[in-house]
Write an enzyme that holds these catalytic residues in place. Sequence first.
Site, PDB file in Angstrom:
ATOM      1  N   LYS A  88       0.918  -1.480  -0.021  1.00 55.17           N
ATOM      2  CA  LYS A  88      -0.034  -0.032   0.007  1.00 55.17           C
ATOM      3  C   LYS A  88       0.669   1.273   0.021  1.00 55.17           C
ATOM      4  O   LYS A  88       0.291   2.242  -0.497  1.00 55.17           O
ATOM      5  CB  LYS A  88      -0.993   0.210   1.061  1.00 55.17           C
ATOM      6  CG  LYS A  88      -2.080  -1.097   0.950  1.00 55.17           C
ATOM      7  CD  LYS A  88      -3.433  -0.763   1.781  1.00 55.17           C
ATOM      8  CE  LYS A  88      -4.332  -1.716   1.678  1.00 55.17           C
ATOM      9  NZ  LYS A  88      -5.516  -1.913   2.585  1.00 55.17           N
ATOM     10  N   LYS A 147      -5.565 -10.085  -5.870  1.00 50.47           N
ATOM     11  CA  LYS A 147      -6.561 -10.371  -5.237  1.00 50.47           C
ATOM     12  C   LYS A 147      -7.924  -9.706  -5.630  1.00 50.47           C
ATOM     13  O   LYS A 147      -7.695  -8.646  -5.963  1.00 50.47           O
ATOM     14  CB  LYS A 147      -6.366 -10.775  -3.673  1.00 50.47           C
ATOM     15  CG  LYS A 147      -6.250  -9.456  -3.121  1.00 50.47           C
ATOM     16  CD  LYS A 147      -5.953  -9.510  -1.369  1.00 50.47           C
ATOM     17  CE  LYS A 147      -5.843  -7.933  -0.933  1.00 50.47           C
ATOM     18  NZ  LYS A 147      -5.729  -7.758   0.440  1.00 50.47           N
ATOM     19  N   LYS A 192     -11.394  -4.282  -2.951  1.00 51.33           N
ATOM     20  CA  LYS A 192     -12.215  -2.909  -3.143  1.00 51.33           C
ATOM     21  C   LYS A 192     -11.746  -1.938  -3.934  1.00 51.33           C
ATOM     22  O   LYS A 192     -12.235  -0.934  -4.384  1.00 51.33           O
ATOM     23  CB  LYS A 192     -12.608  -2.604  -1.678  1.00 51.33           C
ATOM     24  CG  LYS A 192     -13.335  -3.397  -0.783  1.00 51.33           C
ATOM     25  CD  LYS A 192     -13.801  -3.118   0.790  1.00 51.33           C
ATOM     26  CE  LYS A 192     -13.451  -4.083   1.378  1.00 51.33           C
ATOM     27  NZ  LYS A 192     -13.813  -3.852   2.850  1.00 51.33           N
TER      28      LYS A 192
HETATM   29  P1  TYM Z   1     -10.659  -6.156   4.548  1.00 52.22           P
HETATM   30  O1  TYM Z   1     -11.599  -5.034   4.778  1.00 52.22           O
HETATM   31  O2  TYM Z   1      -9.558  -5.832   3.735  1.00 52.22           O
HETATM   32  O3  TYM Z   1     -11.441  -7.519   4.472  1.00 52.22           O
HETATM   33  C1  TYM Z   1     -12.253  -8.229   5.078  1.00 52.22           C
HETATM   34  C2  TYM Z   1     -12.221  -9.652   5.168  1.00 52.22           C
HETATM   35  O4  TYM Z   1     -12.205 -10.393   3.691  1.00 52.22           O
HETATM   36  C3  TYM Z   1     -11.067 -10.955   3.599  1.00 52.22           C
HETATM   37  N1  TYM Z   1     -10.980 -10.818   2.230  1.00 52.22           N
HETATM   38  C4  TYM Z   1     -10.753 -11.876   1.303  1.00 52.22           C
HETATM   39  N2  TYM Z   1     -10.694 -12.959   1.423  1.00 52.22           N
HETATM   40  C5  TYM Z   1     -10.389 -13.865   0.249  1.00 52.22           C
HETATM   41  N3  TYM Z   1     -10.200 -13.467  -0.889  1.00 52.22           N
HETATM   42  C6  TYM Z   1     -10.198 -12.019  -1.073  1.00 52.22           C
HETATM   43  N4  TYM Z   1      -9.921 -11.547  -2.410  1.00 52.22           N
HETATM   44  C7  TYM Z   1     -10.190 -11.349  -0.050  1.00 52.22           C
HETATM   45  N5  TYM Z   1     -10.384 -10.005   0.013  1.00 52.22           N
HETATM   46  C8  TYM Z   1     -10.796  -9.746   1.409  1.00 52.22           C
HETATM   47  C9  TYM Z   1      -9.988 -10.565   4.424  1.00 52.22           C
HETATM   48  O5  TYM Z   1      -8.957 -11.455   4.521  1.00 52.22           O
HETATM   49  C10 TYM Z   1     -10.691 -10.089   5.709  1.00 52.22           C
HETATM   50  O6  TYM Z   1     -10.717 -11.387   6.291  1.00 52.22           O
HETATM   51  N6  TYM Z   1      -7.370  -5.397   8.365  1.00 52.22           N
HETATM   52  C11 TYM Z   1      -8.617  -6.084   8.080  1.00 52.22           C
HETATM   53  C12 TYM Z   1      -9.936  -5.839   8.850  1.00 52.22           C
HETATM   54  C13 TYM Z   1      -9.470  -6.005  10.396  1.00 52.22           C
HETATM   55  C14 TYM Z   1      -9.366  -7.161  10.902  1.00 52.22           C
HETATM   56  C15 TYM Z   1      -9.187  -6.840  12.298  1.00 52.22           C
HETATM   57  C16 TYM Z   1      -9.648  -8.507  10.669  1.00 52.22           C
HETATM   58  C17 TYM Z   1      -9.100  -4.990  11.076  1.00 52.22           C
HETATM   59  N7  TYM Z   1      -8.789  -5.431  12.584  1.00 52.22           N
HETATM   60  C18 TYM Z   1      -8.906  -7.752  13.308  1.00 52.22           C
HETATM   61  C19 TYM Z   1      -9.528  -9.324  11.628  1.00 52.22           C
HETATM   62  C20 TYM Z   1      -9.233  -8.996  13.051  1.00 52.22           C
HETATM   63  C21 TYM Z   1      -9.161  -5.545   6.645  1.00 52.22           C
HETATM   64  O7  TYM Z   1      -8.474  -4.805   6.051  1.00 52.22           O
HETATM   65  O8  TYM Z   1      -9.903  -6.477   5.927  1.00 52.22           O
END
Ligand code: TYM
Length: 337
Positions: free
Chosen positions: A115, A200, A203
């Site tokens: 990023k 991947k 968003k």
């Molecule tokens: P975020 O918002 O990017 O994504 C949310 C969840 O979706 C999963 N994910 C995917 N899984 C499979 N294939 C994909 N292409 C894909 N894109 C997204 C992510 O692995 C995630 O589980 N940092 C985290 C949010 C967060 C969090 C936490 C998660 C903040 N604090 C504490 C767990 C525990 C994030 O940006 O996820």
Amino acid sequence: MRVVSGIQPTGNLHLGNYLGAIRNWVKMQDDMATKGGECLFFLADLHAISLPHNPAELTANTREMAAALIACGIDTDKSILFNQTQVPAHSQLQWLLTGTARMGWLNRMTQWKDKAGKNREGASIALFTYPVLQAADVLLYQATHVPVGDDQKQHLELARDIAQKFNNDFGAGEDIFTLPEPIIPPEAARIMSLRDGAAKMSKSDPSDMSRINLTDDADTIMQKVRKAKSDAEPLPSEKAGLAGRPEAENLVSIYAAMEGSSVDKVLSQFGGQGFGAFKPVLGDLLVAKLAPIADRFNALRSDTAAIDASLRAGAEKASALAQPTLDRAYAALGLLR
Ligand code: TYM
């Protein structure tokens, strides 16, 4: 068992989020009803300010993401649903943990490297310290299990490292934090972009054709699947035949995850057929499974008063669960309150 996970309220919920994480959240929530234990799911709105953002959009997206999670099956009678901002203990614990996290650990985070890109000097400090907030998110609740997609595995490992070092340095023989286990679904750990099998589904991809949003209508889903990158070969009959064919592997994995079967089963059914035959069947399956979610979402999204009340109630319950651990962390560090 204490299940904790979060999602950033930026943009739409897409198929990667759903298959990689949210579907597991719902499964674990429903299991918990018989096994006992708690599930906490939150909108990581504090994480969303680590990149340039529009404040009005963040407020709207936070409410919309809450509605989307409820539409996917998160039940606020069974799970605690809230947004990070309304539980100040997340930010408080983050600061306490920044004394334990090491610069070298954060410098190794692949998401930071991706990023920030070449512009590290211009990246926000929040983008760099982001994984420490994520560690606070789970350690605050003594999480035992964290259902996430594969891209969050490294952040979870960091949370474990921080917990272990804090316990060693300040626990005086006791564990202040539980070491959380990531729960990653085998068939949908990493759903890839429909336009590029090496990236991947995300968003932040500028092309909407790269992802399926949970709110896409049937025509849009069929069109995105039809235009998805694939290859000219027929599907193999076994998994090994997908090696070196990332787009084919992705489409088959999506089918398997959506149907709740396995890649091997899908290939035993479709092996020998080309994408001209497979894509319409995949599109139909997606439309059938996602339409009820989109309908529920559309019914919920406009009732912002109900969404705000749910988030407030969830935040109160979460704050009560967080307080004992936060108190112990302050005390362990010798901070006078
Ligand atoms: P975020 O918002 O990017 O994504 C949310 C969840 O979706 C999963 N994910 C995917 N899984 C499979 N294939 C994909 N292409 C894909 N894109 C997204 C992510 O692995 C995630 O589980 N940092 C985290 C949010 C967060 C969090 C936490 C998660 C903040 N604090 C504490 C767990 C525990 C994030 O940006 O996820």
